[in-house]
Design an enzyme around this catalytic site. Structure first.
Site, PDB file in Angstrom:
ATOM      1  N   GLY A   1       0.861  -1.181   0.000  1.00  0.00           N
ATOM      2  CA  GLY A   1       0.000   0.000   0.000  1.00  0.00           C
ATOM      3  C   GLY A   1       0.888   1.219   0.000  1.00  0.00           C
ATOM      4  N   GLU A   2       0.628   2.140   0.885  1.00  0.00           N
ATOM      5  CA  GLU A   2       1.426   3.359   0.958  1.00  0.00           C
ATOM      6  C   GLU A   2       1.982   3.420   2.379  1.00  0.00           C
ATOM      7  OE1 GLU A   2       3.394   6.599   0.612  1.00  0.00           O
ATOM      8  OE2 GLU A   2       1.764   6.722   2.078  1.00  0.00           O
ATOM      9  N   SER A   3       3.303   3.285   2.456  1.00  0.00           N
ATOM     10  CA  SER A   3       3.893   3.048   3.784  1.00  0.00           C
ATOM     11  C   SER A   3       3.735   4.220   4.757  1.00  0.00           C
ATOM     12  CB  SER A   3       5.363   2.656   3.649  1.00  0.00           C
ATOM     13  OG  SER A   3       6.081   3.654   2.982  1.00  0.00           O
TER      14      SER A   3
ATOM     15  N   CYS B   1       6.030  -5.477   0.395  1.00  0.00           N
ATOM     16  CA  CYS B   1       6.219  -4.156  -0.218  1.00  0.00           C
ATOM     17  C   CYS B   1       6.139  -3.043   0.833  1.00  0.00           C
ATOM     18  CB  CYS B   1       5.237  -3.962  -1.359  1.00  0.00           C
ATOM     19  SG  CYS B   1       5.787  -2.696  -2.492  1.00  0.00           S
TER      20      CYS B   1
ATOM     21  N   ARG C   1      13.045   2.947  -0.271  1.00  0.00           N
ATOM     22  CA  ARG C   1      11.707   2.985  -0.890  1.00  0.00           C
ATOM     23  C   ARG C   1      11.820   3.358  -2.366  1.00  0.00           C
ATOM     24  NH1 ARG C   1       8.243   7.238   2.030  1.00  0.00           N
ATOM     25  NH2 ARG C   1       6.603   6.347   0.748  1.00  0.00           N
TER      26      ARG C   1
ATOM     27  N   ILE D   1       5.709  -3.325  -7.570  1.00  0.00           N
ATOM     28  CA  ILE D   1       4.971  -2.093  -7.847  1.00  0.00           C
ATOM     29  C   ILE D   1       5.545  -0.981  -6.975  1.00  0.00           C
ATOM     30  CG2 ILE D   1       2.703  -0.972  -7.859  1.00  0.00           C
ATOM     31  CD1 ILE D   1       1.491  -3.843  -7.929  1.00  0.00           C
ATOM     32  N   ARG D   2       6.236  -0.051  -7.601  1.00  0.00           N
ATOM     33  CA  ARG D   2       6.954   1.010  -6.838  1.00  0.00           C
ATOM     34  C   ARG D   2       7.637   0.381  -5.628  1.00  0.00           C
ATOM     35  NH1 ARG D   2       4.829   6.595  -5.159  1.00  0.00           N
ATOM     36  NH2 ARG D   2       6.884   7.298  -5.746  1.00  0.00           N
TER      37      ARG D   2
ATOM     38  N   HIS E   1       4.774  -8.585  -4.428  1.00  0.00           N
ATOM     39  CA  HIS E   1       3.377  -8.806  -4.000  1.00  0.00           C
ATOM     40  C   HIS E   1       2.883 -10.206  -4.367  1.00  0.00           C
ATOM     41  CE1 HIS E   1       2.117  -4.591  -3.107  1.00  0.00           C
ATOM     42  NE2 HIS E   1       3.055  -4.276  -3.973  1.00  0.00           N
TER      43      HIS E   1
ATOM     44  N   GLU F   1       0.471 -11.727  -3.218  1.00  0.00           N
ATOM     45  CA  GLU F   1      -1.002 -11.742  -3.154  1.00  0.00           C
ATOM     46  C   GLU F   1      -1.631 -11.313  -4.477  1.00  0.00           C
ATOM     47  OE1 GLU F   1       1.020  -9.578  -1.977  1.00  0.00           O
ATOM     48  OE2 GLU F   1       0.199  -7.559  -2.036  1.00  0.00           O
TER      49      GLU F   1
HETATM   50  N1  GLN Z   1       6.025   2.825  -2.766  1.00  0.00           N
HETATM   51  C1  GLN Z   1       5.171   2.448  -1.696  1.00  0.00           C
HETATM   52  C2  GLN Z   1       5.613   3.070  -0.384  1.00  0.00           C
HETATM   53  O1  GLN Z   1       6.698   3.554  -0.245  1.00  0.00           O
HETATM   54  C3  GLN Z   1       5.078   0.940  -1.553  1.00  0.00           C
HETATM   55  C4  GLN Z   1       4.413   0.359  -2.762  1.00  0.00           C
HETATM   56  C5  GLN Z   1       3.662  -0.900  -2.567  1.00  0.00           C
HETATM   57  O2  GLN Z   1       3.361  -1.335  -1.458  1.00  0.00           O
HETATM   58  N2  GLN Z   1       3.309  -1.501  -3.676  1.00  0.00           N
HETATM   59  O3  GLN Z   1       4.852   3.053   0.518  1.00  0.00           O
END
Ligand code: GLN
Length: 193
Positions: free
Chosen positions: A47-49, A79, A106, A135-136, A172, A174
């Site tokens: 998600g978004e950390s 992630c 990150r 993903i990122r 990921h 999942e």
């Molecule tokens: N780039 C996101 C972060 O720094 C992590 C990306 C992800 O969980 N797919 O939170």
């Protein structure tokens, strides 16, 4: 039978619940620290950390997660979850929970458009490589003595690590139909109980 909690404050927790269900493992969406006592392990999803850490602090998970993790409670971060578990980040934000002796960078591959998939060998995963979705994604840039690197990309970036009861993957599992990583975590929980 193990009961796996999935931290459900932000990110792709539903996909983890589905992945666990596919392999017949019971999952519980965890939204409050008290719920940690009724599960045998926890997944911190992608998600978004910075948002996940903010919510962890708002709902007061930090102390209980740190205590549980040092008592041997199994935790797997994927992630953003890996970022949350790190002892140190090369970024200023967020302030990670410092559960695992790893330094994490990150967004190591650039922007969202630079997301990619790769077939990687993961130690402990048999029957061929694992299709990993990045993903990122972060990477692990430094590991402590107790940390085992389970998988690296061809360029040497560490993307799956384990420290006793703690597992972290930059990708990921999942988001694929391959349940082997979820089974590996379920086995880690079984072995710890
Ligand atoms: N780039 C996101 C972060 O720094 C992590 C990306 C992800 O969980 N797919 O939170």
């Amino acid at each position: 039978m193990v009961r796996v909690g999935v931290l459900a404050v932000q990110g792709d927790f539903i996909e983890h619940s589905h992945a666990l269900k596919r392999v017949g493992v019971e999952s519980v969406e965890v939204r409050l620290p008290e719920q940690l006592d009724s599960v045998d392990g926890l997944i911190i999803p992608g998600g978004e950390s910075t948002t996940i850490v903010q919510l962890i602090d708002i709902y007061k998970f930090r102390d209980s997660l740190r205590a549980k993790s040092s008592e041997g409670f199994p935790i797997w971060g994927t992630c953003a979850g890996m970022i949350v578990m790190a002892s140190e980040l090369t970024d200023k934000r967020p302030d990670p929970l410092k559960l695992m002796d790893i330094v994490v960078t990150r967004n190591a591959f650039g922007r969202q458009v630079d997301s990619f998939e790769a077939d990687i060998d993961v130690s402990g995963i048999n029957d061929g490589p694992f299709r990993a979705v990045f993903i990122r994604a972060p990477i692990v840039t430094k590991v402590g003595k107790k940390v085992k690197i389970l998988a690296e990309l061809d360029n040497g970036n560490a993307v799956a690590v384990q420290q006793n009861n703690l597992l972290a993957t930059a990708f990921h599992p999942e988001l694929t139909n391959d349940s082997r990583m979820h089974l590996l975590f379920a086995k880690m929980i079984e072995d710890s109980t």
